[in-house]
Design a protein around this motif. Structure first.
Motif, short mmCIF file in Angstrom:
data_model
loop_
_atom_site.label_atom_id
_atom_site.label_comp_id
_atom_site.label_asym_id
_atom_site.label_seq_id
_atom_site.Cartn_x
_atom_site.Cartn_y
_atom_site.Cartn_z
N VAL A 21 0.98 -1.28 0.05
CA VAL A 21 -0.05 -0.04 0.11
C VAL A 21 1.00 1.14 0.03
N ILE A 22 0.61 2.12 -0.72
CA ILE A 22 1.51 3.51 -1.20
C ILE A 22 0.53 4.50 -0.50
N ALA A 23 0.98 4.92 0.68
CA ALA A 23 -0.02 6.01 1.55
C ALA A 23 0.57 7.39 1.25
N HIS A 24 -0.23 8.35 1.20
CA HIS A 24 -0.22 9.50 1.07
C HIS A 24 -1.12 10.52 1.64
N VAL A 25 -0.73 11.72 2.01
CA VAL A 25 -1.92 12.62 2.40
C VAL A 25 -2.54 13.57 1.38
N CYS A 26 -3.94 13.45 1.29
CA CYS A 26 -4.40 14.62 0.53
C CYS A 26 -5.01 15.44 1.40
N ASN A 27 -5.46 16.69 0.59
CA ASN A 27 -6.45 17.79 1.18
C ASN A 27 -7.89 17.49 1.26
N ALA A 67 -10.59 10.30 6.91
CA ALA A 67 -10.93 9.29 6.05
C ALA A 67 -9.99 8.79 5.03
N VAL A 68 -10.02 7.67 4.49
CA VAL A 68 -9.23 6.78 3.89
C VAL A 68 -9.83 6.05 2.80
N GLN A 69 -9.18 6.21 1.57
CA GLN A 69 -9.79 5.64 0.31
C GLN A 69 -8.70 4.85 -0.40
N LEU A 70 -8.99 3.50 -0.37
CA LEU A 70 -7.91 2.48 -1.11
C LEU A 70 -8.30 2.30 -2.35
N VAL A 71 -7.20 2.50 -3.33
CA VAL A 71 -7.51 2.12 -4.94
C VAL A 71 -6.57 1.34 -5.22
N ARG A 72 -7.15 0.21 -5.98
CA ARG A 72 -6.12 -0.79 -6.60
C ARG A 72 -5.79 -0.17 -7.69
N VAL A 73 -4.28 -0.31 -8.10
CA VAL A 73 -3.42 0.43 -9.14
C VAL A 73 -2.83 -1.05 -9.85
N TRP A 78 -1.69 -1.18 -3.92
CA TRP A 78 -2.90 -0.26 -3.82
C TRP A 78 -2.32 1.28 -3.32
N VAL A 79 -3.21 2.35 -3.54
CA VAL A 79 -2.65 3.47 -3.04
C VAL A 79 -3.62 4.06 -2.13
N ALA A 80 -3.33 4.35 -1.05
CA ALA A 80 -4.35 4.86 0.20
C ALA A 80 -4.48 6.49 0.18
N ASN A 81 -5.17 7.02 -0.26
CA ASN A 81 -5.69 8.51 -0.31
C ASN A 81 -5.99 8.64 1.03
#
Length: 162
Positions: A21-27, A67-73, A78-81
């Protein structure tokens, strides 16, 4: 308890086996266009498209700070927004980073990483454009992820930070 491993490199290209899982922070205002998200978008269109749709439909979902949104790429990536910053500008209320939101998001991310049997890979989240201090974020990563046995790798890009 796992350790946090620090490496030089690109967090969008984790070089370990298994589910990642690649995690990063969004606004929290739907903006996607500066910082680490550009590296994500160069590799995969799905995280940005999913984030924008999540924000657009926020009246009907869990979009918001923490909140967290997991997106399979890819089959095992996965990417965790993670929504961990309020707006994008520094102002009278200080920097955009919200440590409490990052803490909440990391707790949710840990549950998902355990469910997936995944390692977690990230830049120094919340410390680039969001204006946070790694000395405040690192204990959150250690406490919410590493303490639960999740292998975490933090990537420093090139000359010292994403």
């Amino acid at each position: 308890m796992s350790e946090i491993t620090y490496v030089r490199g690109d967090a969008t290209v984790p070089s370990v086996k298994g589910v990642k899982v690649i995690a990063h922070v969004c606004n929290d205002i739907g903006g996607w266009g500066k910082g680490f998200v550009l590296a994500l978008s160069r590799r995969w269109p799905e995280p940005e498209a999913a984030y924008r749709a999540w924000h657009r439909d926020r009246a009907h979902n869990d979009f918001g700070l923490g909140a967290v949104q997991l997106v399979r790429v890819e089959p095992s990536v996965w990417v965790a927004n993670m929504v961990g910053q309020r707006g994008v500008k520094r102002g009278s209320k200080g920097v955009p980073v919200r440590y409490e939101a990052i803490d909440t998001a990391l707790t949710r991310l840990a549950d998902e990483a355990i469910r997936l049997g995944a390692s977690v890979h990230m830049p120094r989240i919340g410390c680039g454009l969001a204006g946070g201090k790694w000395s405040r974020v690192e204990p959150l990563v250690a406490g919410r992820l590493a303490a639960r046995g999740i292998a975490v790798t933090v990537y420093d890009h090139g000359e010292g930070g994403t």
